[in-house]
Design a protein around this motif. Structure first.
Motif, PDB file in Angstrom:
ATOM      1  N   LEU A 187       0.581  -1.139  -0.013  1.00  0.00           N
ATOM      2  CA  LEU A 187       0.205   0.066   0.042  1.00  0.00           C
ATOM      3  C   LEU A 187       0.758   1.118   0.092  1.00  0.00           C
ATOM      4  O   LEU A 187       0.596   2.300  -0.572  1.00  0.00           O
ATOM      5  N   LEU A 188       1.814   1.210   0.636  1.00  0.00           N
ATOM      6  CA  LEU A 188       2.788   2.318   0.764  1.00  0.00           C
ATOM      7  C   LEU A 188       3.456   3.060  -0.496  1.00  0.00           C
ATOM      8  O   LEU A 188       3.690   3.859  -0.872  1.00  0.00           O
ATOM      9  N   ASP A 189       3.655   2.059  -1.514  1.00  0.00           N
ATOM     10  CA  ASP A 189       4.008   2.290  -2.740  1.00  0.00           C
ATOM     11  C   ASP A 189       2.897   2.653  -4.017  1.00  0.00           C
ATOM     12  O   ASP A 189       3.162   2.665  -5.208  1.00  0.00           O
ATOM     13  N   ASP A 190       1.707   2.710  -3.186  1.00  0.00           N
ATOM     14  CA  ASP A 190       0.558   3.232  -4.274  1.00  0.00           C
ATOM     15  C   ASP A 190       0.027   4.271  -3.873  1.00  0.00           C
ATOM     16  O   ASP A 190      -0.807   4.494  -2.859  1.00  0.00           O
ATOM     17  N   PRO A 191       0.363   5.537  -4.338  1.00  0.00           N
ATOM     18  CA  PRO A 191      -0.004   7.050  -3.702  1.00  0.00           C
ATOM     19  C   PRO A 191      -1.641   6.900  -3.924  1.00  0.00           C
ATOM     20  O   PRO A 191      -2.087   7.764  -3.114  1.00  0.00           O
ATOM     21  N   ASP A 192      -2.337   6.373  -4.957  1.00  0.00           N
ATOM     22  CA  ASP A 192      -3.616   6.517  -4.943  1.00  0.00           C
ATOM     23  C   ASP A 192      -4.338   5.702  -3.899  1.00  0.00           C
ATOM     24  O   ASP A 192      -5.333   6.278  -3.216  1.00  0.00           O
ATOM     25  N   ALA A 193      -3.919   4.665  -3.273  1.00  0.00           N
ATOM     26  CA  ALA A 193      -4.384   3.972  -2.058  1.00  0.00           C
ATOM     27  C   ALA A 193      -4.064   4.813  -0.827  1.00  0.00           C
ATOM     28  O   ALA A 193      -4.736   4.692   0.086  1.00  0.00           O
ATOM     29  N   LEU A 194      -2.677   5.418  -1.040  1.00  0.00           N
ATOM     30  CA  LEU A 194      -2.311   6.227   0.477  1.00  0.00           C
ATOM     31  C   LEU A 194      -3.362   7.408   0.513  1.00  0.00           C
ATOM     32  O   LEU A 194      -3.749   7.619   1.600  1.00  0.00           O
ATOM     33  N   ALA A 195      -3.608   8.057  -0.566  1.00  0.00           N
ATOM     34  CA  ALA A 195      -4.626   9.072  -0.532  1.00  0.00           C
ATOM     35  C   ALA A 195      -5.953   8.681   0.135  1.00  0.00           C
ATOM     36  O   ALA A 195      -6.413   9.320   0.789  1.00  0.00           O
ATOM     37  N   GLU A 196      -6.632   7.340  -0.373  1.00  0.00           N
ATOM     38  CA  GLU A 196      -7.749   6.948  -0.089  1.00  0.00           C
ATOM     39  C   GLU A 196      -7.661   6.598   1.357  1.00  0.00           C
ATOM     40  O   GLU A 196      -8.777   6.822   2.176  1.00  0.00           O
ATOM     41  N   HIS A 197      -6.676   6.097   1.936  1.00  0.00           N
ATOM     42  CA  HIS A 197      -6.775   5.795   3.383  1.00  0.00           C
ATOM     43  C   HIS A 197      -6.405   6.938   4.213  1.00  0.00           C
ATOM     44  O   HIS A 197      -6.451   6.977   5.456  1.00  0.00           O
ATOM     45  N   ASP A 198      -5.942   8.090   3.799  1.00  0.00           N
ATOM     46  CA  ASP A 198      -5.618   9.357   4.322  1.00  0.00           C
ATOM     47  C   ASP A 198      -6.445  10.444   4.059  1.00  0.00           C
ATOM     48  O   ASP A 198      -6.150  11.582   3.510  1.00  0.00           O
ATOM     49  N   PRO A 199      -7.791  10.116   4.248  1.00  0.00           N
ATOM     50  CA  PRO A 199      -8.884  11.338   3.732  1.00  0.00           C
ATOM     51  C   PRO A 199      -8.753  12.541   4.657  1.00  0.00           C
ATOM     52  O   PRO A 199      -9.161  13.751   4.003  1.00  0.00           O
ATOM     53  N   GLY A 200      -8.317  12.665   5.542  1.00  0.00           N
ATOM     54  CA  GLY A 200      -8.195  14.103   6.586  1.00  0.00           C
ATOM     55  C   GLY A 200      -6.820  14.731   5.615  1.00  0.00           C
ATOM     56  O   GLY A 200      -6.805  15.849   6.515  1.00  0.00           O
ATOM     57  N   GLY A 201      -6.020  14.239   5.076  1.00  0.00           N
ATOM     58  CA  GLY A 201      -4.705  14.726   4.693  1.00  0.00           C
ATOM     59  C   GLY A 201      -3.750  14.875   5.741  1.00  0.00           C
ATOM     60  O   GLY A 201      -2.843  15.892   5.582  1.00  0.00           O
ATOM     61  N   MET A 202      -3.401  13.846   6.577  1.00  0.00           N
ATOM     62  CA  MET A 202      -2.454  13.929   7.543  1.00  0.00           C
ATOM     63  C   MET A 202      -1.055  14.085   6.987  1.00  0.00           C
ATOM     64  O   MET A 202      -0.172  14.840   7.393  1.00  0.00           O
ATOM     65  N   LEU A 203      -0.696  13.389   5.852  1.00  0.00           N
ATOM     66  CA  LEU A 203       0.464  13.392   5.135  1.00  0.00           C
ATOM     67  C   LEU A 203       0.655  14.938   4.412  1.00  0.00           C
ATOM     68  O   LEU A 203       1.938  15.367   4.722  1.00  0.00           O
ATOM     69  N   ARG A 204      -0.284  15.381   4.046  1.00  0.00           N
ATOM     70  CA  ARG A 204      -0.158  16.867   3.694  1.00  0.00           C
ATOM     71  C   ARG A 204       0.163  17.758   4.930  1.00  0.00           C
ATOM     72  O   ARG A 204       1.015  18.865   4.639  1.00  0.00           O
ATOM     73  N   PHE A 205      -0.429  17.763   5.947  1.00  0.00           N
ATOM     74  CA  PHE A 205      -0.157  18.322   7.095  1.00  0.00           C
ATOM     75  C   PHE A 205       1.192  18.346   7.573  1.00  0.00           C
ATOM     76  O   PHE A 205       1.862  19.242   7.855  1.00  0.00           O
ATOM     77  N   THR A 206       1.700  16.941   7.539  1.00  0.00           N
ATOM     78  CA  THR A 206       2.831  16.857   8.047  1.00  0.00           C
ATOM     79  C   THR A 206       4.140  17.394   7.251  1.00  0.00           C
ATOM     80  O   THR A 206       5.173  18.052   7.498  1.00  0.00           O
ATOM     81  N   ALA A 207       3.453  17.503   5.913  1.00  0.00           N
ATOM     82  CA  ALA A 207       4.767  17.977   5.038  1.00  0.00           C
ATOM     83  C   ALA A 207       4.547  19.606   5.107  1.00  0.00           C
ATOM     84  O   ALA A 207       5.623  20.255   4.482  1.00  0.00           O
ATOM     85  N   SER A 208       3.887  20.221   5.788  1.00  0.00           N
ATOM     86  CA  SER A 208       3.494  21.660   5.991  1.00  0.00           C
ATOM     87  C   SER A 208       4.607  22.192   7.227  1.00  0.00           C
ATOM     88  O   SER A 208       4.394  23.455   7.177  1.00  0.00           O
TER      89      SER A 208
END
Length: 398
Positions: free
Chosen positions: A17-38
Motif C-alpha cells: 500500500l505504501l508504494d501506491d499513491p492513490d491508495a495512500l490518498a484513499e486511506h488518508d482522507p483527512g490529509g495527515m500526510l499533507r499536514f505533516t509536509a507543511s
C-alpha cells in the motif's frame, strides 16, 4: 460491538500500500500526510505572526526569575523544545507545565507562556488566568478568536495567533516558533532569522524525500515505518536534544499508528531499560531464530519483537561546559548499537544534521513524523481519526 465504533484497520501491515499513491490518498482522507509536509511552511508563517505581535512588552521589565510554558500534548512539547534549545547555559529556569493552573511559586517576577492549538485547552486557559491573577507576565499562543485570546486581551498580554490549519499533533512547529521567539525577546535563547530559515528549508527537504510518490527503497520514512511494523518500538535519544525528538516520535507513534512505544534518554536507559534488549521481546525471542536462515523466511508474523530506533545527535556542544561531553554520548550510542546487534534486535539510526540546535532537532523529527503516518496507513488506520480519543472526551464530559 459497543466501544469499537469507528475502529478499523488490519493486524498486519500491507507493505504494497505504501508504494501506491492513490491508495495512500484513499486511506488518508483527512490529509495527515499533507499536514505533516507543511512543517517548513509552519515555521515561516509563525515567525511572521510572532513578528507582528508586540513581544517587546515582555522585555520592558527585564529578565524574569523563571519561565513556565503551560500546555498539554503537542503544546506541552513546545516547552521541552525551548528548554533544550536554550541549553544548560540558559540564565533562568525553563519549566514545562502540563497541569491546569501554574506552580504555586509563580508570581510577578516570572513569565508564563500559555500554549494551545485550539485556544481552549483547560490547561492553557487555567495557566493564563492564574498568571494574570498573580501579576506574572503572560504570553499566549493559540488559535485566533479563541478563549485564550480573550484571556490575553483582558490581561493586556501579547497574543500570537496561530491559525488552526492542521490537527494539534501536526502543528508542533507552528506552536514552537512563537514560544522560541518570545524567549528570545527575554534574552533566554539565541535563535536568529537564519536559524529559522535553515530549519524551514531542512523540513521542506525532508518532506520532499518522504513524499508519498517516493518509493519505499528511497523514502526514509516509508523504510522506517516498514521496519517498525509489527514490533514494539524503543526510541532512545543520545543527547537532551535527541531525547526531545525521541519523545516526540513516541507521541506520534501512539496517536497516529496506535503503537505502544518506549522512549527516553539513552543515558537513563543504561541504568535499567537497556535490559529490555535481553527480555522476552528481545534477545530471548531472537535467540530462537536460526541464525543461518534467511531472516524474512523464518520470521513468525505473529511474534512480537523489539525494534530499536536510535536518534543520534552528534551535536555542537563543545562550548557548553555543563553538557555531557560529545565523546561520552557517541560511545554510549555505539555501545547500545553493539548490544542490539549481539542480541539480534534490529536497530534503525537517525542522525542529526545542521548547524544550529533548532535545525538539528528538525532533522531528527521530520522523518519519524512521516514514518508514524505511513505506519498507520500500512495498517489501514486513518491517522487523523482516533475513535478512542473522541470516546474518552465524551465519557469524561459525562
Amino acid at each position: 460491538m459497543e466501544g469499537t465504533a469507528g475502529v478499523s484497520g488490519r493486524r498486519h501491515a500491507d507493505e504494497s500500500l505504501l508504494d501506491d499513491p492513490d491508495a495512500l490518498a484513499e486511506h488518508d482522507p483527512g490529509g495527515m500526510l499533507r499536514f505533516t509536509a507543511s512543517a517548513g511552511a509552519q515555521v515561516r508563517e509563525s515567525a511572521a505572526l510572532a513578528a507582528e505581535a508586540n513581544l517587546s512588552l515582555l522585555a520592558d521589565e527585564g529578565r524574569p526569575r523563571a519561565v513556565v510554558i503551560a500546555g498539554i500534548g503537542t503544546a506541552g512539547r513546545t516547552g521541552d523544545v525551548l528548554a533544550t534549545v536554550a541549553g544548560p547555559r540558559c540564565p533562568v529556569p525553563v519549566i514545562p507545565h502540563r497541569s491546569a493552573g501554574v506552580p504555586g511559586w509563580v508570581g510577578a517576577a516570572d513569565v508564563v507562556i500559555a500554549v494551545s492549538a485550539s485556544g481552549r485547552s483547560p490547561e492553557a486557559l487555567g495557566a493564563a488566568e492564574a498568571a494574570h491573577r498573580r501579576g506574572a507576565r503572560l504570553v499566549a499562543v493559540g488559535a485566533p478568536d479563541s478563549q485564550l485570546q480573550s484571556v490575553a486581551e483582558r490581561a493586556r498580554a501579547p497574543f500570537i495567533p496561530v491559525p488552526r490549519r492542521a490537527p494539534a499533533r501536526a502543528s508542533l512547529w507552528a506552536l514552537t516558533v512563537p514560544v522560541l521567539l518570545a524567549a528570545r525577546t527575554l534574552g533566554l535563547v539565541k535563535v536568529n532569522e537564519a536559524d529559522l530559515a535553515e530549519t524551514a528549508a531542512r523540513l521542506d527537504a525532508d518532506a520532499d524525500r518522504c513524499r508519498p510518490t517516493a518509493e519505499s527503497f528511497v523514502n526514509p520514512a516509508k523504510s522506517l515505518a516498514l521496519g517498525l511494523a509489527g514490533s514494539i518500538p524503543i526510541v532512545w535519544g543520545s543527547s537532551p536534544l535527541a531525547t526531545v525528538a525521541a519523545r516526540r516520535f513516541g507521541d506520534t507513534l501512539s496517536a497516529n499508528a496506535r503503537y505502544p512505544v518506549v522512549t527516553g534518554a539513552l543515558g537513563e536507559a543504561g541504568r535499567g531499560r537497556v535490559g529490555l534488549l535481553d527480555g522476552v521481546f528481545g534477545g530471548l525471542v531472537e535467540g530462537e531464530r536460526d541464525i543461518f536462515a534467511d531472516r524474512d523466511e523464518t520470521d513468525d508474523p505473529d511474534a512480537t519483537r523489539l525494534r530499536l530506533v536510535l536518534l543520534r545527535d552528534g551535536g555542537l556542544n563543545a562550548e557548553d561546559d555543563t553538557d555531557e561531553p560529545l565523546a561520552v554520548e557517541e560511545r554510549r550510542a555505539d555501545a547500545v548499537q553493539t548490544l542490539a546487534e549481539r542480541r539480534g534486535v534490529r536497530c534503525d539510526v537517525v542522525t542529526a544534521e545542521g548547524g544550529s540546535a533548532l535545525e538539528r532537532l528538525a532533522s531528527l523529527m521530520a522523518v519519524p513524523d512521516f514514518a508514524s503516518v505511513y505506519l498507520a496507513l500500512a495498517h489501514g488506520l486513518d491517522p487523523m481519526a482516533v475513535p478512542a480519543i473522541t470516546e474518552m472526551k465524551e465519557l469524561s464530559n459525562q
